[in-house]
Design a protein around this motif. Structure first.
Motif, PDB file in Angstrom:
ATOM      1  N   LEU A  31       8.047 -46.884   4.429  1.00 40.07           N
ATOM      2  CA  LEU A  31       8.062 -46.047   3.238  1.00 40.07           C
ATOM      3  C   LEU A  31       9.197 -45.045   3.399  1.00 40.07           C
ATOM      4  CD1 LEU A  31       6.633 -45.157   0.581  1.00 40.07           C
ATOM      5  CD2 LEU A  31       5.240 -43.641   1.997  1.00 40.07           C
ATOM      6  N   VAL A  32      10.227 -45.159   2.564  1.00 41.45           N
ATOM      7  CA  VAL A  32      11.428 -44.333   2.699  1.00 41.45           C
ATOM      8  C   VAL A  32      11.359 -43.169   1.713  1.00 41.45           C
ATOM      9  CG1 VAL A  32      13.943 -44.281   2.540  1.00 41.45           C
ATOM     10  CG2 VAL A  32      12.787 -46.302   3.467  1.00 41.45           C
ATOM     11  N   ILE A  33      11.589 -41.976   2.228  1.00 42.18           N
ATOM     12  CA  ILE A  33      11.535 -40.751   1.425  1.00 42.18           C
ATOM     13  C   ILE A  33      12.900 -40.078   1.466  1.00 42.18           C
ATOM     14  CG2 ILE A  33      10.399 -38.514   1.133  1.00 42.18           C
ATOM     15  CD1 ILE A  33       8.024 -39.802   2.736  1.00 42.18           C
ATOM     16  N   CYS A  34      13.405 -39.705   0.299  1.00 40.83           N
ATOM     17  CA  CYS A  34      14.694 -39.018   0.204  1.00 40.83           C
ATOM     18  C   CYS A  34      14.549 -37.865  -0.789  1.00 40.83           C
ATOM     19  CB  CYS A  34      15.795 -39.978  -0.227  1.00 40.83           C
ATOM     20  SG  CYS A  34      17.433 -39.243  -0.322  1.00 40.83           S
ATOM     21  N   GLN A  35      14.737 -36.644  -0.325  1.00 37.79           N
ATOM     22  CA  GLN A  35      14.606 -35.445  -1.162  1.00 37.79           C
ATOM     23  C   GLN A  35      13.263 -35.416  -1.904  1.00 37.79           C
ATOM     24  OE1 GLN A  35      18.499 -35.689  -3.318  1.00 37.79           O
ATOM     25  NE2 GLN A  35      18.804 -33.625  -2.485  1.00 37.79           N
ATOM     26  N   GLY A  36      12.220 -35.805  -1.191  1.00 32.77           N
ATOM     27  CA  GLY A  36      10.884 -35.765  -1.764  1.00 32.77           C
ATOM     28  C   GLY A  36      10.555 -36.909  -2.699  1.00 32.77           C
ATOM     29  N   GLN A  37      11.491 -37.837  -2.874  1.00 33.30           N
ATOM     30  CA  GLN A  37      11.244 -38.998  -3.726  1.00 33.30           C
ATOM     31  C   GLN A  37      11.102 -40.249  -2.882  1.00 33.30           C
ATOM     32  OE1 GLN A  37      14.627 -38.514  -6.602  1.00 33.30           O
ATOM     33  NE2 GLN A  37      12.971 -38.333  -8.098  1.00 33.30           N
ATOM     34  N   LEU A  38      10.469 -41.261  -3.463  1.00 35.82           N
ATOM     35  CA  LEU A  38      10.176 -42.508  -2.752  1.00 35.82           C
ATOM     36  C   LEU A  38      11.173 -43.583  -3.144  1.00 35.82           C
ATOM     37  CD1 LEU A  38       6.328 -42.424  -3.359  1.00 35.82           C
ATOM     38  CD2 LEU A  38       7.566 -41.535  -1.392  1.00 35.82           C
ATOM     39  N   LEU A  39      11.759 -44.223  -2.147  1.00 36.13           N
ATOM     40  CA  LEU A  39      12.718 -45.291  -2.401  1.00 36.13           C
ATOM     41  C   LEU A  39      11.985 -46.628  -2.420  1.00 36.13           C
ATOM     42  CD1 LEU A  39      16.254 -45.780  -1.050  1.00 36.13           C
ATOM     43  CD2 LEU A  39      14.629 -47.658  -0.802  1.00 36.13           C
ATOM     44  N   LEU A  40      12.095 -47.339  -3.542  1.00 35.50           N
ATOM     45  CA  LEU A  40      11.503 -48.666  -3.662  1.00 35.50           C
ATOM     46  C   LEU A  40      12.584 -49.686  -3.994  1.00 35.50           C
ATOM     47  CD1 LEU A  40       8.229 -47.916  -5.667  1.00 35.50           C
ATOM     48  CD2 LEU A  40       8.510 -48.136  -3.181  1.00 35.50           C
ATOM     49  N   LEU A  41      12.343 -50.919  -3.554  1.00 41.88           N
ATOM     50  CA  LEU A  41      13.263 -52.024  -3.813  1.00 41.88           C
ATOM     51  C   LEU A  41      12.669 -52.951  -4.858  1.00 41.88           C
ATOM     52  CD1 LEU A  41      14.165 -52.994  -0.128  1.00 41.88           C
ATOM     53  CD2 LEU A  41      15.313 -51.339  -1.610  1.00 41.88           C
ATOM     54  N   LYS A  42      13.512 -53.437  -5.762  1.00 41.66           N
ATOM     55  CA  LYS A  42      13.090 -54.467  -6.709  1.00 41.66           C
ATOM     56  C   LYS A  42      13.404 -55.814  -6.082  1.00 41.66           C
ATOM     57  CE  LYS A  42      12.858 -55.306 -11.649  1.00 41.66           C
ATOM     58  NZ  LYS A  42      13.360 -54.909 -12.980  1.00 41.66           N
ATOM     59  N   HIS A  43      12.347 -56.490  -5.637  1.00 40.97           N
ATOM     60  CA  HIS A  43      12.468 -57.655  -4.757  1.00 40.97           C
ATOM     61  C   HIS A  43      11.880 -58.880  -5.448  1.00 40.97           C
ATOM     62  CE1 HIS A  43      12.489 -58.609  -0.181  1.00 40.97           C
ATOM     63  NE2 HIS A  43      12.823 -59.671  -0.873  1.00 40.97           N
ATOM     64  N   PHE A  44      12.623 -59.974  -5.482  1.00 39.92           N
ATOM     65  CA  PHE A  44      12.095 -61.200  -6.081  1.00 39.92           C
ATOM     66  C   PHE A  44      11.215 -61.915  -5.065  1.00 39.92           C
ATOM     67  CE2 PHE A  44      11.966 -65.572  -7.514  1.00 39.92           C
ATOM     68  CZ  PHE A  44      11.743 -65.412  -8.877  1.00 39.92           C
ATOM     69  N   GLU A  94      17.806 -54.242  -6.759  1.00 38.96           N
ATOM     70  CA  GLU A  94      18.223 -52.846  -6.833  1.00 38.96           C
ATOM     71  C   GLU A  94      17.273 -51.977  -6.028  1.00 38.96           C
ATOM     72  OE1 GLU A  94      17.376 -50.596 -10.462  1.00 38.96           O
ATOM     73  OE2 GLU A  94      16.403 -52.389 -11.282  1.00 38.96           O
ATOM     74  N   HIS A  95      17.713 -50.752  -5.783  1.00 38.55           N
ATOM     75  CA  HIS A  95      16.837 -49.734  -5.225  1.00 38.55           C
ATOM     76  C   HIS A  95      16.795 -48.576  -6.206  1.00 38.55           C
ATOM     77  CE1 HIS A  95      20.612 -47.744  -4.207  1.00 38.55           C
ATOM     78  NE2 HIS A  95      19.915 -46.637  -4.074  1.00 38.55           N
ATOM     79  N   ARG A  96      15.689 -47.817  -6.149  1.00 38.04           N
ATOM     80  CA  ARG A  96      15.570 -46.686  -7.051  1.00 38.04           C
ATOM     81  C   ARG A  96      14.661 -45.636  -6.407  1.00 38.04           C
ATOM     82  NH1 ARG A  96      13.692 -48.119 -13.013  1.00 38.04           N
ATOM     83  NH2 ARG A  96      15.374 -49.651 -12.689  1.00 38.04           N
ATOM     84  N   LEU A  97      14.962 -44.373  -6.677  1.00 36.70           N
ATOM     85  CA  LEU A  97      14.127 -43.276  -6.214  1.00 36.70           C
ATOM     86  C   LEU A  97      13.146 -42.883  -7.312  1.00 36.70           C
ATOM     87  CD1 LEU A  97      16.801 -41.061  -4.446  1.00 36.70           C
ATOM     88  CD2 LEU A  97      15.007 -42.403  -3.329  1.00 36.70           C
ATOM     89  N   PHE A  98      11.874 -42.740  -6.925  1.00 37.41           N
ATOM     90  CA  PHE A  98      10.823 -42.364  -7.866  1.00 37.41           C
ATOM     91  C   PHE A  98      10.094 -41.132  -7.340  1.00 37.41           C
ATOM     92  CE2 PHE A  98      11.250 -46.975  -8.262  1.00 37.41           C
ATOM     93  CZ  PHE A  98      11.333 -47.152  -9.637  1.00 37.41           C
ATOM     94  N   SER A  99       9.641 -40.292  -8.239  1.00 40.98           N
ATOM     95  CA  SER A  99       8.762 -39.199  -7.833  1.00 40.98           C
ATOM     96  C   SER A  99       7.381 -39.759  -7.514  1.00 40.98           C
ATOM     97  CB  SER A  99       8.635 -38.162  -8.960  1.00 40.98           C
ATOM     98  OG  SER A  99       7.898 -38.712 -10.049  1.00 40.98           O
ATOM     99  N   LYS A 100       6.593 -38.981  -6.785  1.00 43.48           N
ATOM    100  CA  LYS A 100       5.237 -39.416  -6.458  1.00 43.48           C
ATOM    101  C   LYS A 100       4.440 -39.662  -7.727  1.00 43.48           C
ATOM    102  CE  LYS A 100       2.091 -36.572  -4.800  1.00 43.48           C
ATOM    103  NZ  LYS A 100       1.303 -35.704  -3.884  1.00 43.48           N
ATOM    104  N   GLN A 101       4.624 -38.806  -8.725  1.00 42.36           N
ATOM    105  CA  GLN A 101       3.893 -38.962  -9.985  1.00 42.36           C
ATOM    106  C   GLN A 101       4.293 -40.253 -10.711  1.00 42.36           C
ATOM    107  OE1 GLN A 101       5.478 -36.141  -9.005  1.00 42.36           O
ATOM    108  NE2 GLN A 101       3.638 -34.961  -8.470  1.00 42.36           N
ATOM    109  N   GLN A 102       5.591 -40.580 -10.666  1.00 44.63           N
ATOM    110  CA  GLN A 102       6.036 -41.827 -11.286  1.00 44.63           C
ATOM    111  C   GLN A 102       5.413 -43.037 -10.596  1.00 44.63           C
ATOM    112  OE1 GLN A 102      10.329 -40.975 -10.873  1.00 44.63           O
ATOM    113  NE2 GLN A 102      10.524 -41.443 -13.067  1.00 44.63           N
ATOM    114  N   VAL A 103       5.393 -43.015  -9.272  1.00 41.26           N
ATOM    115  CA  VAL A 103       4.826 -44.141  -8.518  1.00 41.26           C
ATOM    116  C   VAL A 103       3.337 -44.271  -8.806  1.00 41.26           C
ATOM    117  CG1 VAL A 103       4.308 -44.996  -6.208  1.00 41.26           C
ATOM    118  CG2 VAL A 103       6.585 -44.106  -6.724  1.00 41.26           C
ATOM    119  N   GLN A 104       2.629 -43.162  -8.858  1.00 38.07           N
ATOM    120  CA  GLN A 104       1.196 -43.219  -9.168  1.00 38.07           C
ATOM    121  C   GLN A 104       0.957 -43.817 -10.549  1.00 38.07           C
ATOM    122  OE1 GLN A 104       0.264 -39.079  -8.523  1.00 38.07           O
ATOM    123  NE2 GLN A 104      -0.434 -39.417  -6.424  1.00 38.07           N
TER     124      GLN A 104
END
Length: 199
Positions: free
Chosen positions: A72-85, A166-176
């Protein structure tokens, strides 16, 4: 792998007696033992005695490189997720970076390697979250979960061969919200987020 064939007391018993194995093969018109193997996967079909004493075949799977890792990668309090096929589902999933383990490396070393391979980040700032059995109904392995805080401006280089779009940073609220809406369905990712919340 003798650990694959232990019989804990009170559990589903693996039967190895040749006469009983042959009887199950004949009764169920099937072969037992290793029924498929390639560079990545082994499929085993055992003769087992269930807890109600019924004897029948039971299938299970093992990865050739067991004990995968996820970070679980965290950058500036946001979560990095990968869009993976994901070929098995024939669709794209938002996930944490993860991969198979190399047997000559510790879980921590594997996590560091996977971060470098999947997103091009070199870091030793990785901490354990816990261990997960992703699908114990058929897959005989556990995955080590980690989290890593990376610096802003870290160069993200995606591994195109792995089917990562792609990769994207999401806030905790967005991920929830994405989990609640069904946009994130990957069990390893959801478990990592839950364990991180418990820390």
């Amino acid at each position: 792998h003798p650990e694959w064939f232990i019989n804990p007391e009170g559990g589903i018993e693996i039967i190895t007696a040749p006469d009983l194995v042959r009887k199950v093969e004949e009764e169920y018109h099937t072969s037992l033992g290793v029924i498929y193997e390639d560079d990545y996967l082994i499929l085993l079909k055992d003769a087992v005695r269930f807890t109600d004493h019924v004897i029948a075949p039971y299938i299970r799977a093992y990865h050739k490189k067991p004990g995968g890792v996820s970070v679980l990668v965290i950058c500036q309090g946001q979560l990095l997720l990968l869009k993976h096929f994901r070929h098995s589902l024939r669709t794209w999933l938002w996930e944490t970076p993860r991969g198979f383990s190399e047997s000559n490396q510790s879980p921590l070393e594997n996590a560091m390697r996977e971060l470098n391979e999947e997103i091009g980040v070199n870091t030793t700032n990785i901490e354990p979250l816990g261990v997960l059995a992703p699908d114990a109904g058929i897959i005989g392995e556990q995955i080590s979960l980690f989290y890593s805080i990376i610096e802003p401006g870290s160069l993200i280089r995606l591994e195109a061969h792995e089917g990562i779009l792609e990769h994207r940073l999401f806030s905790k609220q967005q991920v929830q919200a994405m989990i609640a809406s069904g946009e994130i369905t990957d069990g390893i990712t959801i478990s990592s987020l839950y364990l991180a919340e418990l820390r």
